[in-house]
Design a protein around this motif. Sequence first.
Motif, PDB file in Angstrom:
ATOM      1  N   GLN A  13       0.823  -1.208   0.000  1.00 17.81           N
ATOM      2  CA  GLN A  13       0.000   0.000   0.000  1.00 17.81           C
ATOM      3  C   GLN A  13       0.859   1.262   0.000  1.00 17.81           C
ATOM      4  O   GLN A  13       0.590   2.224  -0.742  1.00 17.81           O
ATOM      5  CB  GLN A  13      -0.922   0.002   1.213  1.00 17.81           C
ATOM      6  N   SER A  14       1.923   1.278   0.801  1.00 18.35           N
ATOM      7  CA  SER A  14       2.777   2.462   0.878  1.00 18.35           C
ATOM      8  C   SER A  14       3.485   2.725  -0.448  1.00 18.35           C
ATOM      9  O   SER A  14       3.541   3.865  -0.929  1.00 18.35           O
ATOM     10  CB  SER A  14       3.804   2.293   2.003  1.00 18.35           C
ATOM     11  N   LEU A  15       4.037   1.665  -1.057  1.00 18.84           N
ATOM     12  CA  LEU A  15       4.725   1.845  -2.338  1.00 18.84           C
ATOM     13  C   LEU A  15       3.751   2.241  -3.446  1.00 18.84           C
ATOM     14  O   LEU A  15       4.099   3.036  -4.331  1.00 18.84           O
ATOM     15  CB  LEU A  15       5.467   0.561  -2.711  1.00 18.84           C
ATOM     16  N   ALA A  16       2.547   1.683  -3.394  1.00 18.60           N
ATOM     17  CA  ALA A  16       1.555   2.047  -4.403  1.00 18.60           C
ATOM     18  C   ALA A  16       1.152   3.517  -4.274  1.00 18.60           C
ATOM     19  O   ALA A  16       1.022   4.239  -5.279  1.00 18.60           O
ATOM     20  CB  ALA A  16       0.326   1.148  -4.263  1.00 18.60           C
ATOM     21  N   MET A  18       3.024   5.886  -2.994  1.00 21.31           N
ATOM     22  CA  MET A  18       4.167   6.684  -3.427  1.00 21.31           C
ATOM     23  C   MET A  18       4.255   6.741  -4.952  1.00 21.31           C
ATOM     24  O   MET A  18       4.463   7.820  -5.541  1.00 21.31           O
ATOM     25  CB  MET A  18       5.458   6.092  -2.858  1.00 21.31           C
ATOM     26  N   ALA A  19       4.105   5.599  -5.619  1.00 23.74           N
ATOM     27  CA  ALA A  19       4.174   5.580  -7.081  1.00 23.74           C
ATOM     28  C   ALA A  19       3.060   6.416  -7.694  1.00 23.74           C
ATOM     29  O   ALA A  19       3.279   7.168  -8.654  1.00 23.74           O
ATOM     30  CB  ALA A  19       4.096   4.133  -7.574  1.00 23.74           C
ATOM     31  N   LEU A  20       1.860   6.276  -7.138  1.00 21.39           N
ATOM     32  CA  LEU A  20       0.736   7.052  -7.670  1.00 21.39           C
ATOM     33  C   LEU A  20       0.967   8.546  -7.480  1.00 21.39           C
ATOM     34  O   LEU A  20       0.685   9.346  -8.387  1.00 21.39           O
ATOM     35  CB  LEU A  20      -0.557   6.618  -6.970  1.00 21.39           C
ATOM     36  N   GLY A  21       1.519   8.940  -6.342  1.00 21.46           N
ATOM     37  CA  GLY A  21       1.789  10.347  -6.093  1.00 21.46           C
ATOM     38  C   GLY A  21       2.817  10.910  -7.051  1.00 21.46           C
ATOM     39  O   GLY A  21       2.659  12.022  -7.590  1.00 21.46           O
ATOM     40  N   THR A  62       9.545  19.462  -9.395  1.00 27.59           N
ATOM     41  CA  THR A  62       8.944  18.118  -9.488  1.00 27.59           C
ATOM     42  C   THR A  62       9.825  17.075  -8.817  1.00 27.59           C
ATOM     43  O   THR A  62       9.343  16.189  -8.097  1.00 27.59           O
ATOM     44  CB  THR A  62       8.719  17.754 -10.966  1.00 27.59           C
ATOM     45  N   ILE A  63      11.164  17.174  -9.042  1.00 34.62           N
ATOM     46  CA  ILE A  63      12.088  16.214  -8.412  1.00 34.62           C
ATOM     47  C   ILE A  63      12.049  16.333  -6.898  1.00 34.62           C
ATOM     48  O   ILE A  63      12.008  15.333  -6.164  1.00 34.62           O
ATOM     49  CB  ILE A  63      13.510  16.437  -8.941  1.00 34.62           C
ATOM     50  N   VAL A  64      12.060  17.590  -6.417  1.00 32.02           N
ATOM     51  CA  VAL A  64      12.017  17.808  -4.969  1.00 32.02           C
ATOM     52  C   VAL A  64      10.722  17.254  -4.374  1.00 32.02           C
ATOM     53  O   VAL A  64      10.726  16.601  -3.311  1.00 32.02           O
ATOM     54  CB  VAL A  64      12.175  19.304  -4.651  1.00 32.02           C
ATOM     55  N   ALA A  65       9.591  17.478  -5.044  1.00 30.22           N
ATOM     56  CA  ALA A  65       8.311  16.975  -4.549  1.00 30.22           C
ATOM     57  C   ALA A  65       8.281  15.449  -4.528  1.00 30.22           C
ATOM     58  O   ALA A  65       7.792  14.829  -3.573  1.00 30.22           O
ATOM     59  CB  ALA A  65       7.178  17.518  -5.413  1.00 30.22           C
ATOM     60  N   ALA A  66       8.836  14.825  -5.607  1.00 31.00           N
ATOM     61  CA  ALA A  66       8.877  13.356  -5.653  1.00 31.00           C
ATOM     62  C   ALA A  66       9.771  12.798  -4.548  1.00 31.00           C
ATOM     63  O   ALA A  66       9.427  11.815  -3.876  1.00 31.00           O
ATOM     64  CB  ALA A  66       9.355  12.896  -7.027  1.00 31.00           C
ATOM     65  N   LEU A  67      10.954  13.430  -4.369  1.00 32.12           N
ATOM     66  CA  LEU A  67      11.846  12.985  -3.295  1.00 32.12           C
ATOM     67  C   LEU A  67      11.205  13.176  -1.922  1.00 32.12           C
ATOM     68  O   LEU A  67      11.350  12.333  -1.028  1.00 32.12           O
ATOM     69  CB  LEU A  67      13.170  13.741  -3.371  1.00 32.12           C
ATOM     70  N   GLY A  68      10.512  14.296  -1.760  1.00 33.41           N
ATOM     71  CA  GLY A  68       9.835  14.529  -0.490  1.00 33.41           C
ATOM     72  C   GLY A  68       8.797  13.470  -0.187  1.00 33.41           C
ATOM     73  O   GLY A  68       8.688  12.985   0.946  1.00 33.41           O
ATOM     74  N   MET A  69       8.033  13.089  -1.224  1.00 36.97           N
ATOM     75  CA  MET A  69       7.027  12.035  -1.025  1.00 36.97           C
ATOM     76  C   MET A  69       7.695  10.698  -0.707  1.00 36.97           C
ATOM     77  O   MET A  69       7.235   9.947   0.169  1.00 36.97           O
ATOM     78  CB  MET A  69       6.162  11.914  -2.272  1.00 36.97           C
ATOM     79  N   ALA A  70       8.812  10.376  -1.393  1.00 38.97           N
ATOM     80  CA  ALA A  70       9.506   9.109  -1.137  1.00 38.97           C
ATOM     81  C   ALA A  70      10.066   9.076   0.288  1.00 38.97           C
ATOM     82  O   ALA A  70       9.987   8.051   0.986  1.00 38.97           O
ATOM     83  CB  ALA A  70      10.626   8.918  -2.159  1.00 38.97           C
TER      84      ALA A  70
END
Length: 364
Positions: A13-16, A18-21, A62-70
Motif C-alpha cells: 500500500q505504501s509503495l503504491a 508513493m508511485a501514484l503520487g 517536481t524532483i524535490v516533490a517526488a523525493l519529499g514524497m519518497a
Amino acid sequence: MKRAPGLRSQIVQSLAVMALGIILISVFGSYVFYAVAVTYLPGTISETWMPSRVEMVWIVGTIVAALGMAVFVAIRLSRRLITPLNSVAHSLREVAQGRLDARARMDERAMGETAQLVRDFNAMAERLQGMTREREFWNAAIAHELRTPVTILRGRLQGLAEGVFSPSNEIFEGLLRQVEGLSRLIEDLRVLSLKDSGHLELQRDKVRLAEELRTVIQVFATALSARGFVLQQALDTGLRPDCDPVRMRQALMALLENALQHADPGILTVRLEESEGRYCLSVEDEGPGIASEAAADVFEAFRRGDPSRSRKHGGSGLGLAVVKAIAEAHGGHAVCRSSARGGSSFAISWPIRDRSKPRPERDG
C-alpha cells in the motif's frame, strides 16, 4: 473486530501510494504546467532540447516533490517496521545479559507482523522470567526438603561413630525411616521430571485394580489406625481398568500419606468406581477441609493448603503433584473438592477405553 493489515499489505500500500503520487506530480502536473504556460506565458517554453529557466524550475520542483514524497513514505514505513524491530533487538540483548525483566516497547504505529512480534517477544520474556523464578523456587524447596533427613542421618551416624549413641534397633529403624523418606522424595522428583519432559511412560494393562489398591491400604492401615482414622473401603471389585497398576498404587500411597499428615482423625474413605464414562479413585476425609481458592493449586509441587499444618506434620509437598502427574499420564486429571462431611475429597479420574467388563461387585 477489524483485522489490522499485515506487513506485506502495508509495504504494498505504501509503495503504491508513493508511485501514484509521483505519477500524478510528473504526468498530470506537467500537463497542468504546460497548459498554463502555453496560455499565459508562451515565451517561456523552449523550442530546443534545452529547457528554459521556467521549465528548469518546474523540473527541479517536481524532483524535490517526488523525493519529499519518497522520504515521507520511507519514514512512515521505518517507524512501523524498524522501530519495533530495534526495540525487540535491544530487549533481546538485555535478556541475553541476564536482565529478564526487559520488555520491548510497543510503538503505537506498529501494525501487523511487527506488532505481533513485539507481543510474542514480551510473552516469551515473561514466560522465561516466570520459569527462572520457578526454577529458583524449586531449587530452594528441594534443598529445604533434603536438609532435614540428611541432617538427621549425619547427626545419628556421627553419634554412633563417636560413641555418643549405643547401637540399638530403635536407632537403626529411625535411620531406615529417614532413608526411606529420601527414597520417596527422589522417586517423586523423578516422576515429576519425567512428566515435565514428556517421558513419563506407563505400563498399562487391564488389571483388577481393587486388589492392587488393597495392598497399599494394608500397608497404611496400622499408621492410620494409630492416628485415630477409621478406614472405609468402597472398592468396585469388578472393575478392570486399563492403567498402570504400579503408578496407581503410587498415587494411592501419596493420597493416604497426604491424609495421614494433614487430615483430622475420623472416617477416611477410599473409593474406586466408574462414573460418567470414567474410572475414579478418591480418598475422602472429614476435615478440616481446604479453602476453595487453595484447592485449585493444591496439586502443584510444594503448594500446601495450610502451611502451618504442613510444618507441623511434615511432608515433602510433592505427593499431590505426583498424583496429578500420574492422572495426566493416563489422560485424566486430579481434583480436590469439598466433601459432604466437611472435609476434602482428593480424586483422580481417567477415561474408560474398553467397556467390555463383568458387572461390578462392591465390598464395604
